[in-house]
Structures are given as C-alpha cells and as structure tokens.
Motif scaffolding. Structure first.
Motif: not given
Lengths: 442, 269, 173
Positions: A92, A404, A408-409, A411-412, A438, A440-442, B124, B128, C62, C112, C115-116, C137-138
């Motif tokens: 991502v 949060r 995003f969460i 997708l795991q 949008g 997921i990546d923010r 946007r 990347k 979170s 969980s 990713f975080q 990751i981003l």
C-alpha cells in the motif's frame, strides 16, 4: 462449493518471492542502524536452502497498482501455484497523501476538509469522528437537532458508501447492470447532500459544535421520499443478484475466515458481523443520540462472502429506518452550540454587536484554542471502527491527528481469507472486503 | 521491423508527429469552389445535369484527410479506468445513466493503457505513484491525451506536503485541467469536450518535447536514436553490415539497446 | 471506560505484578483512562492485560505513534485496548527517546499490530524488534527520513503557474 478446498502441494517457504527477495527489500529499506538491529535478530538471511521440490513451480503475479479490480491503487503481490493463491502481500501507500502531517499545520477548523479526504467514500464519518474528538477535548455539548442532523447525514453517507461498494463489486463480478442501478441511487443521495451543503462530495457539513448550516426547506420531504422508496430498490438489487447462479457460486463458501482470527486481526464492521458477532458501536457505545432510534444489527452465520454481501444489504434497510425516525423526530432548535468561543455568531449579529464581530474575527483568523489533552474517539463507519486520535497542546492547531482507519486494519485479513482459494476468488473477496484506498494510505 | 510511414510525408524535426497527409485547408472561397468543382468531376456519371449541380452545392464539403481524421478521433476518445482517489468516484459516475458520457463518445473505459487514448488523473498523485503513472503514460500509444482532474493532480491542491507531487504537469504533459475538489461530473464532461476541441484544432505537439513524451514506450519520438530521425536505408545497411561481421555480440545490439538489434537478412525468415 | 478508581486499581495490579517501576504514571482525562508504562516492560504488561482473569482487554483497537516535540522523551506509542463485552477502553502509553527508539513488537500478542507497527516505523522511525517484516509501508522503499516527526519539514513547494514560468526557466526538470 465448500469453503475447504483440498489443496495438495508443498508447504510455503519463508521466501516465496524468490531467493534473496527479502534481502533485496531490506537492503533498500533499512538505515545502517536498523540493519545492525536486523542482523542481530537474524533476519535478512535468505532462506534459499528450504527450496521447493523441483516439479512444483510457484508463480509470482503482481496485481496493481493500476488494476480495475483493486478499487484504487492497491498492489497485491500474489504467489500462485497453478490457479491457487498461496500467499498475498498487500503493498500500500500509492495514495499516501500525508494528511496527518498536514493537519498539524492547520487550525482546528481547517482540518475538517483535509480529514474528509481520507476515506473518500465515507466522508461524513471522518468529519464526525474528528469533530466529536475535538468536542470531547473542549468538553462541549452538541444540541439535539445537530445530533439528529449528523445521524441523518452519516446514515445517508453509509447508503452512499454501500451503493458504491455494491456497484463496483458487482462490476468486478461481471454484473455490469448493477453499476448503473447503484449509481442512480448514489446520485439521489448526493442530491440530498448538495441540497444541505452545496457540494456533492466532501461537503464539510459537520462542524465542531454541531453542523455548519441548518437544512434548507424541502430537505426533510425529499429525504423522506428517498428513504421510503429506497427499501424497494434494495429489494430489486437483491432480486437481481440472488437469482444469479454465477454470483452465488462466487460468493457462497468463499473467503471464509473464523471469528476468532478476525478478532485477532482487529477486523471490525460488516466483515466481523458476517461471522455472527454483533459488534456495532452504534449499539455498543451509542454516540450522537443513536440510542433514540430503533434499529437492529444484522449478523451473518458463516462469515463467507455471501454473508458479507447479505449483511451490507441488510444494513441498508436499517439505515433507511434510522433516517426515517430521525427525520420524523427532528426537533426545532439550534443546529450548532451557542458557545461563542467555538461557533461563529449568526450573520445578522455582526452588524449590531461588537462582541460578535470580535469573536468572528478571532475565530476566522486564529481559530479555536483547545485545552491540552489526548482523546481517542471511535465511531462506526461503513467499514468498521473509525477512531480519531487527537492530541492538543493548548494551541490553535492540533499536535497530532491520527485516524484508525478500518480499511487499513481490515486489509491484513485478506491473506487469511484467500490463501488456498482460486485467484478469481481473490478478486471477489477483495471486493467484499470493501477497501477504500484513501483510507488505507491516508 | 515496423516503421512509421516515412515516404508519405517529409520527416519531422523530431518533436512533431509525422504528418502523413500534407494537404492544406482551402484558404479562400475561390479555392473552396475550385475543389467543389473537382469533386463534381469525380461524381459525374452517378448523377447528371441539374441534379449533379444541386448535389454538389448542398452536400459536398471538402476537407483534408487529416482534419477528418482528427474529427473522428475527437469523437471516440477512450479513457482509461484509472482511479487514484476521491475524483475517481466522480469519474465513474460520468458513465452512469444521469450523466451519460456516451453522448460524447467516451463511454468505453479501457483497462489497458494500450487500448486507451486518454488518461484521466483523478486524484492526488503521491511521490510513490508518480513513476507508475509516467510508466503507464509511456505505455499508451499515440495519439494520447491527459486530463488532470481536480485540484490535487492539477496543482497539489490543499496537500502541500512531503508526499504529494505538486501538480501532475511536473512529469506529464497535461492537456486539460479540470478544477474542483472533486469536480462535478458535468465539469469533467466539459473538460472532455474541451479536449475534443483541442484534438479537432490540430494542436502543436511541440510543447511536449520538454517531457520527452511523444510516442510510446516502444516507439519514442523525439528521442535520440529514434528511427525517423535518421536515414532509414542507411541505417539498415549499417546494421546488416554489423550483423554479418559479428560485432555487437552481446546480443543487445548497438549501445546495449534492444531497439538497435541487427536486422535479419532477407532470406532468414 | 474504567473510571478513575478502576484505573488506579489496574495500575496497582500492574505494579504488584511487574515491580514499582513498571507503571510510570496514570492519567484520567475526559473520561479516558491512560496508563503509562515502562518501555522495557510494555509487552509483558500488554500480555497481562490481554489475558487477565476477570476483566481482560483482548482486542487491540489501534496502535499509533505521536511526537511530543518539546518534552523530554519525545516519541510516544499508544496502544488502545478494548474489552468488547463491557465496552471498556484502556490506553497504554509508552514514551521513547528519539535517539535510539526501539521497542519490542507486540505482533505475537496482537496480530493486528503488524501494519500499524510498520506505519509507526515508517512515520516515526521506531524500530520494533521481533517484527516479522519491518519495512516501510506508506512511503517509498528508498525514502529517507521519518515524515511524521515534528522536526521534519512539512514539505511541499510553491506551485508555479504558467504566468510566471519565464521567471524560472527549467522549473519542470
């Protein structure tokens, strides 16, 4: 079709993407300090000696970032054995926008438009989570009418989001006519948004302390017309899809993941409810007067793709019920708090009142000052628990805004859902996962 | 080896597309009338006498083939299904029943860049994603156009930060900018109509030179070494000589470039 | 949410279990309970809270990072724990120094967090030891710097429109 497909083949190695993949990745990722740490803990060593038997061959297939079935710019590195998915790695960040960093540079009001552009299918939810977090930091109450208006708009937005999900998912599965029907209903919702705020998307309607404007005359009637005809439309959608054998075969028993595993992976929302867990923050921890309304939380049984589809369809009926009750119970009164340190004074006072003019000037130029503190505030978005974490240092700009994002969460859980399934089921499962890139990546 | 038709037009200076149809527009009414009369001579035999005169007056419009081609192109612009962010939702809704971009010939969204004429940058552009977009753009075949939809891809929008490219025209030649955040579907359709006007008006493509953006990945125009820049027969003769004496033996041709592979002898195939 | 008394009870329990220095402090602000623990013991604290007998917190809602720039241990990591049965939330907070930010990964306890934690590594440069796949990751793989830190510049650039293009030739390169 059963959820358990017999798959015989070699077990997956730790290095499925080829010898040295992990080394290559780490060599460009890690700074010297981090590489030192990586060497200490013994990773970064290629596992070439655990190679596969010579007659089997794994194929690495790259899907995305530009692919029509990934609902955005998601990239999936899949490892296939024949047509069976062995491993999925979501990559991502292709629309990473730096919104959280930008928020630290804006005053509290100006953050709302930025925050809305994160999860672009559920923009009212982003704004609501953020505004409620700031209201909690400020310790102010929101008037009843504003709470009802917020409920009306967020539930309309949930219908909008589910319509988008249903149209594009059915498109991925080959049912193109659903796309036109769903976008017709979506345009009806957007007409309502345009009526109340003037914009179709990213309306910035929800304001700190209430909503930005009262709804115009005629809005309630039009919204009532919409929510009264909407359930029959959903019936039509269900009729179209539920009698389609191809659709059912790609839904039933596909993408199953157990409830315990989903909870471990932090999955919330319709994905979790499809397994039978009635976790819904609107019921569990009612916010914004949700306890005034009579509605039910639909749950599934097995947690396959069909249950996810069914749960979302049932949520559409429940949303219509909530909106109808809120529209009928809409009381007269202020639509924003009367705290003049937070809300703008009414326009007509500016001509007569000096204090109103001063407040207006201070609010517009400097913004509101929020007492120091940290707040994490979760609400139920169309995809699950949407939490907003706001840190204030007492100035007029937030020190940290973090979302949060449920996409995003969630997708795991994709790799747990599709490993051992066919590659075509990966597309169907991803569609039922409903990721918004949008968010997921923010 | 496929080469664009060199013989029909004079070789371009490297920054324009080869013009296969060097016929000019009629400049004066007299010239237009003269062409009509020439067309009348062609039609003689099918019609006679007053019928023929009437038909020529009413129905014969002369134009150049290039103009007719551009008109046809402008009415069948195939966009690519390329959703980046929020604007993608509004881009999707232009094909829905209410907006119906099929009225303007652009409803056939293509998933492959090889089949698309138009890339709509809907959202946007992060740092990347920018190389990916440039690569997709290079894979598209000429003629190709770009619409930057929304504030973000036009100028970076509100996101003036470390992660967002401040305007897609940093790395792509953008033909039409559509303002809005996100623009309404009507606005995007307006942008497509503007693009149609641009295509019909035969724009000078020379300004794309700064992006090295003419041609496609396989056939880059305006780049050093492109075949239409050189004398083709001389090149063929050189490479045949090269191939026969065995130099360029790394299998990659001259300068390690696959395009410069020696041509096979005539009898090879 | 546990109330202020419940929070102190949890803190006392943690102190009894892992020693007095395990809990650095507690705060109860706007009906939100937060317990700040020592970075070296955070995994054991989380494991204890996750598997408590009578009132566990088995769900990690979170995990996020924060940069408190002027304060002394600059970086902070928050674990938002949740008990779904009683809808109780508890925030476990850890403060880390910015020079060598390193903390044990909690992926084994809470999958969980994968990713975080990668996001926190990407944005703040905190190294989670024991993480199975700690990469950016981003941001792009070859990006340098940790953008969410407060001393990282916001970036962006002046948008040059066509009217002032002659004043800055070659801006597009």
């Amino acid at each position: 079709m059963s959820g358990e497909r017999p798959v015989d083949g070699p077990t997956l190695t730790n290095d499925p993407l080829g010898v040295g993949y992990r080394e290559r990745e780490e060599s460009i990722t890690l700074t010297p300090l981090e590489r030192q740490i990586a060497e200490q803990r013994g990773t970064g060593v290629s596992q070439a000696d655990t190679a596969l038997a010579p007659e089997t061959e794994l194929l690495t297939l790259n899907i995305g970032p530009h692919h029509p079935a990934t609902h955005g710019v998601l990239r999936l590195l899949t490892t296939l054995e024949g047509e069976v998915v062995r491993e999925v790695k979501p990559l991502v960040g292709y629309v990473h926008t730096g919104i959280e960093k930008n928020c630290e540079d804006k005053s509290y009001w100006k953050v709302i438009p930025l925050i809305e552009r994160m999860d672009y299918a559920g923009y009212y939810f982003n704004a609501l989570a953020y505004c409620m977090a700031v209201e909690k930091l400020l310790g102010i109450e929101v008037p009843k009418r504003a709470q009802y208006l917020r409920v009306i708009h967020t539930e309309l937005c949930r219908i909008h989001s589910h319509m988008l999900w249903l149209g594009t998912s059915a498109l991925d599965l080959g049912a193109i006519s659903m796309f036109w029907y769903c976008f017709r209903e979506r345009d009806n919702v957007l007409d309502l948004f345009e009526m109340s705020s003037g914009q179709r998307m990213h309306t910035r309607y929800i304001q700190i302390g209430g909503v930005a404007e009262d709804v115009p005359p005629g809005f309630v009637e039009k919204a009532l017309w919409f929510v009264r005809q909407m359930p029959s439309r959903v019936d039509q959608f269900a009729d179209l899809l539920d009698n389609n054998e191809i659709f059912l075969q790609r839904m039933r028993g596909v993408g199953v993941c157990s409830q315990e595993r989903l909870l471990e992976l932090g999955v919330t929302g319709p994905l979790l409810r499809a397994t039978g867990n009635p976790w819904d923050l609107r019921k569990a921890a009612p916010y914004s007067s949700y306890d005034d309304f009579d509605f039910q939380v639909p749950v599934g049984t097995t947690g396959d793709n069909y249950d996810r589809y069914r749960v979302r369809l049932a949520e559409l009926y429940e949303s219509c019920k909530i909106i109808e009750q809120a529209l009928e119970g809409l009381t007269e009164g202020p639509w924003i708090t009367d705290d003049r340190k937070v809300a703008l004074p009414p326009r007509h006072e500016l001509a007569t009142s000096m204090e109103a003019l001063i407040h207006h000037f201070k609010l517009v130029t400097e913004g509101i000052r929020v007492p120091a503190g940290e707040v994490y505030l979760p609400i139920e978005s169309p995809r699950g628990e949407l939490g907003c974490f706001v840190v204030s240092d007492g100035s007029s700009k937030p020190a940290r805004v973090h979302m949060r994002e449920p996409s995003f969460i969630n997708l795991q859980a994709l790799s747990d859902m599709v490993e051992g399934e066919y590659i075509a089921d990966l597309i169907a499962t991803l569609a039922m996962l409903d990721p918004i890139l949008g968010g997921i990546d923010r | 080896m496929n080469t664009p038709s060199e013989q029909s037009g004079q070789p371009g200076p490297g920054n324009t597309l080869p013009n296969a149809f060097h016929v000019t527009q009629p400049r004066t009414p007299e010239e237009f009338r003269a062409r009509q009369l020439r067309a009348r001579d062609m039609l003689r035999g099918d019609l006679e006498g007053a019928d023929l005169e009437k038909f020529v007056e009413e129905a014969v419009v002369t134009t150049t083939l290039e103009r007719a081609l551009n008109w046809a192109r402008s009415q069948t612009v195939f966009p690519m299904t390329f959703g980046l962010a929020c604007c993608a939702l509004e881009m999707m809704s232009i094909v829905s029943a209410r907006y119906d971009v099929a009225r303007f010939g652009s409803e056939a969204f293509r998933a492959s860049p090889r089949q698309a004429d138009l890339i709509i940058l809907s959202g946007r552009v992060s740092i990347k994603m920018a190389p990916v977009i440039r690569r997709i753009y290079d894979q598209m075949l000429e003629p190709k156009w770009v619409i930057a939809m929304g504030a973000c891809s036009s100028s970076g929008g509100v996101f003036s930060n470390y992660a967002v490219v401040q305007g897609a025209d940093k790395f792509l030649p953008v033909d039409v900018h559509v303002p809005g955040c996100p623009p309404r579907p009507e606005a995007l359709i307006h942008g497509i109509i503007k693009l149609q006007h641009k295509i019909k008006g035969r724009p000078d493509l020379g300004w794309r030179e700064r992006y090295a953006a003419d041609g496609s990945e396989e056939w880059p125009y305006g780049r050093a070494g492109a075949p239409h820049d050189v004398n083709l027969e001389q090149l063929i003769a050189e490479r045949r000589a090269l191939g026969s004496n065995g130099s360029g033996s790394n299998g990659l041709g001259v300068n390690g470039d696959a395009r410069n592979l020696p041509l096979p002898e005539a009898g090879d195939a | 949410m546990p109330d202020a008394v419940g929070l102190e009870l949890i803190a006392g329990e943690l102190r009894a279990e892992f020693g007095d220095d395990a809990v650095v402090g507690t705060s109860y602000h706007r009906e939100q309970a937060c317990v700040q623990v020592d970075p070296s013991k955070v995994i054991r604290v989380l494991g204890h809270l996750r598997a408590r007998a009578e009132h566990p917190y088995p769900f990690l809602a979170s995990l996020h990072g924060c940069d408190y720039l002027p304060e002394a241990p600059r970086l902070g990591i928050h674990y938002e724990l949740l008990n779904m049965r009683t809808v109780d939330r508890l925030r476990v907070k850890v403060r880390l120094d910015v020079d060598y930010p390193q903390i044990e990964s909690c992926v084994e306890l809470f999958p969980s967090a994968e990713f975080q934690e990668r996001e926190v590594f990407d944005m703040f440069g905190v190294v989670f030891t024991g993480h199975p796949d700690l990469r950016r990751i981003l941001m792009p793989e070859d990006y340098e710097g940790y953008p969410q830190r407060r001393d990282f510049p916001l970036g962006g650039e002046l948008v040059i429109f066509t009217h002032n293009e002659p004043a800055s030739p070659g801006w597009y390169r």
